[in-house]
Write an enzyme that holds these catalytic residues in place. Structure first.
Site, mmCIF file in Angstrom:
data_model
loop_
_atom_site.group_PDB
_atom_site.id
_atom_site.type_symbol
_atom_site.label_atom_id
_atom_site.label_comp_id
_atom_site.label_asym_id
_atom_site.label_seq_id
_atom_site.Cartn_x
_atom_site.Cartn_y
_atom_site.Cartn_z
ATOM 1 N N GLY A 157 8.025 2.205 -3.116
ATOM 2 C CA GLY A 157 7.650 2.298 -1.704
ATOM 3 C C GLY A 157 8.844 2.067 -0.806
ATOM 4 C CB ALA A 158 11.399 4.175 0.527
ATOM 5 C CG ASN B 225 -0.190 -9.873 5.212
ATOM 6 O OD1 ASN B 225 -0.231 -11.059 4.894
ATOM 7 N ND2 ASN B 225 -0.196 -9.469 6.467
ATOM 8 C CE LYS C 132 2.042 -13.480 6.594
ATOM 9 N NZ LYS C 132 2.882 -12.520 5.890
HETATM 10 P P1 NAP Z 1 4.927 0.556 5.116
HETATM 11 O O1 NAP Z 1 6.057 0.597 6.073
HETATM 12 O O2 NAP Z 1 3.695 1.351 5.424
HETATM 13 O O3 NAP Z 1 5.491 0.998 3.686
HETATM 14 C C1 NAP Z 1 4.670 1.187 2.574
HETATM 15 C C2 NAP Z 1 5.347 2.224 1.715
HETATM 16 O O4 NAP Z 1 4.621 2.357 0.486
HETATM 17 C C3 NAP Z 1 5.378 3.627 2.351
HETATM 18 O O5 NAP Z 1 6.711 4.072 2.359
HETATM 19 C C4 NAP Z 1 4.533 4.471 1.403
HETATM 20 O O6 NAP Z 1 5.006 5.776 1.199
HETATM 21 C C5 NAP Z 1 4.715 3.707 0.121
HETATM 22 N N1 NAP Z 1 3.725 4.065 -0.889
HETATM 23 C C6 NAP Z 1 2.366 4.020 -0.795
HETATM 24 N N2 NAP Z 1 1.817 4.449 -1.947
HETATM 25 C C7 NAP Z 1 2.851 4.768 -2.770
HETATM 26 C C8 NAP Z 1 2.917 5.268 -4.100
HETATM 27 N N3 NAP Z 1 1.812 5.536 -4.815
HETATM 28 N N4 NAP Z 1 4.136 5.486 -4.638
HETATM 29 C C9 NAP Z 1 5.257 5.225 -3.940
HETATM 30 N N5 NAP Z 1 5.251 4.753 -2.669
HETATM 31 C C10 NAP Z 1 4.051 4.527 -2.100
HETATM 32 O O7 NAP Z 1 4.427 -0.934 4.853
HETATM 33 P P2 NAP Z 1 5.228 -2.300 5.106
HETATM 34 O O8 NAP Z 1 5.160 -2.634 6.554
HETATM 35 O O9 NAP Z 1 6.544 -2.251 4.436
HETATM 36 O O10 NAP Z 1 4.250 -3.315 4.384
HETATM 37 C C11 NAP Z 1 4.231 -3.522 2.960
HETATM 38 C C12 NAP Z 1 3.453 -4.822 2.719
HETATM 39 O O11 NAP Z 1 4.229 -5.898 3.251
HETATM 40 C C13 NAP Z 1 2.111 -4.871 3.457
HETATM 41 O O12 NAP Z 1 1.154 -5.532 2.684
HETATM 42 C C14 NAP Z 1 2.418 -5.657 4.714
HETATM 43 O O13 NAP Z 1 1.291 -6.336 5.255
HETATM 44 C C15 NAP Z 1 3.453 -6.643 4.179
HETATM 45 N N6 NAP Z 1 4.337 -7.176 5.220
HETATM 46 C C16 NAP Z 1 5.004 -6.348 6.053
HETATM 47 C C17 NAP Z 1 5.854 -6.870 7.024
HETATM 48 C C18 NAP Z 1 6.635 -5.981 7.959
HETATM 49 O O14 NAP Z 1 7.277 -6.522 8.877
HETATM 50 N N7 NAP Z 1 6.644 -4.691 7.819
HETATM 51 C C19 NAP Z 1 6.005 -8.266 7.127
HETATM 52 C C20 NAP Z 1 5.311 -9.096 6.240
HETATM 53 C C21 NAP Z 1 4.473 -8.536 5.286
HETATM 54 P P3 NAP Z 1 5.000 6.927 2.320
HETATM 55 O O15 NAP Z 1 6.218 6.647 3.140
HETATM 56 O O16 NAP Z 1 5.131 8.138 1.492
HETATM 57 O O17 NAP Z 1 3.718 6.774 3.069
#
Ligand code: NAP
Length: 303
Positions: free
Chosen positions: A7-8, A103, A182
């Site tokens: 996941g990027a 999360n 959390k």
């Molecule tokens: P995000 O930006 O939506 O990234 C998720 C990535 O997963 C997307 O790039 C998506 O690909 C990829 N993905 C989904 N299914 C996949 C698969 N089968 N194979 C390969 N890649 C796949 O999410 P995020 O914000 O990084 O959050 C990730 C987790 O961290 C969540 O649970 C979130 O609550 C937690 N979190 C995030 C933050 C933050 O600041 N962002 C902070 C704390 C916790 P596509 O690009 O192709 O859609």
């Protein structure tokens, strides 16, 4: 040892770029050929940190690649994590390590139960990142990452690699307590901001509603053996609301942008766990129902 990153998106790219900058071997795993082609077209990952953009041509591959995986950072949303791990499952070597960044709760346990040959390390992160565009990520908020294994309090030997890469990290055997705390904070704040369509500070006018939820959440934490996570919950909820009064909650941002929320792993998980413990939490249950109705009315998934 190679860090495979599944996941990027925001957090996956943030971790990948910092590891790559520190010279660690990193490979991204993208979901399909179209995403891999788009990544190659973009020329790598771009990370904005302290106002500067840097592009890193990190190697990327498909889930079906041949190389075995010994360490995998799962950086998908909670609702995608299990299916994403399944897509690389035949490449996981016995004793491999999975770092689960999701999360909420529920997705980590599902993965740990399905792949018992892996060591599952749960991560709770307060770092903040968002996608400016595809494969372009802004590091928006410094924070901490807590890492732990509910089955084994021994820290892995490679923690120093992460610290050298500038990834703040603290090992904790009490990772479940941290994730539950959390989750409880999220349940007390985020759903109400969506239902009342307000910033976090708007909840100060609904103090009684917030405090009643905190009371039920504290009872839930005690019932699941996380009494420590229940300590002073209401005080912390009110402190967070005051300190972030001008902010839109992450759930409200998702709803406003028409994105799927992680409700099933937050409020949904709280309600399912209460039912498993035969614990009646009527306010939490009603909140879950109202939130699902609100999401459905906007055409968003309710799971
Ligand atoms: P995000 O930006 O939506 O990234 C998720 C990535 O997963 C997307 O790039 C998506 O690909 C990829 N993905 C989904 N299914 C996949 C698969 N089968 N194979 C390969 N890649 C796949 O999410 P995020 O914000 O990084 O959050 C990730 C987790 O961290 C969540 O649970 C979130 O609550 C937690 N979190 C995030 C933050 C933050 O600041 N962002 C902070 C704390 C916790 P596509 O690009 O192709 O859609």
């Amino acid at each position: 040892m190679t860090w495979h990153i599944l996941g990027a998106g925001s957090l996956g790219s943030l971790w990948a770029c910092r590891l790559a900058q520190a010279g660690a071997p990193v490979r991204l795993i993208l979901r399909d050929a179209a995403r891999l082609a788009a990544y190659r077209q973009a020329g790598g990952l771009a990370l904005q940190q302290d106002g500067h953009w840097q592009r890193l041509a990190i190697a990327a591959e498909l889930p079906g690649a041949e190389a075995p995986i010994t360490r995998l950072l799962v950086a998908c949303k909670a609702y995608d994590a299990e299916a994403a791990v399944a897509s690389v499952a035949r490449r996981l070597v016995a004793g491999c390590e999975l770092l689960l960044l999701q999360n909420g709760l529920g997705s980590q346990q599902a993965i740990a139960a399905r792949w018992p040959q892996a060591r599952c390390l749960f991560v709770s992160s307060t770092e903040g990142a968002y996608r400016h565009a595809d494969f372009q990520v802004v590091f928006a908020g410094r924070g901490q990452n807590w890492l732990g294994d509910p089955q084994d309090p021994t820290p892995p030997a490679w923690l120093a690699t992460l610290e050298q890469a500038g990834i703040p990290l603290q090992w904790t055997p009490a990772i479940l307590a941290r994730l539950w705390r959390k989750l409880a904070l999220n349940c007390a704040i985020n759903p109400l901001t969506v239902l009342h369509d307000c910033r976090n500070g708007g909840l100060l006018a609904r103090r009684d509603e917030v405090l009643a939820l905190c009371d039920e959440l504290a009872r839930l934490l005690q019932a699941v053996g996380q009494a420590q996570a229940a300590d002073d919950l209401a005080d912390e909820v009110l402190r967070v609301i005051e300190a972030t009064a001008a902010n839109l909650s992450s759930m409200q941002q998702d709803v406003a942008a028409g994105r799927r929320t992680e409700i099933a792993y937050l409020l949904g998980h709280a309600c399912r766990t209460a039912a498993d413990h035969a614990l009646a939490l009527p306010r939490l249950q009603a909140l879950d129902e109202r939130l699902r109705q609100c999401l459905a009315a906007r055409g968003l998934p309710t799971d």
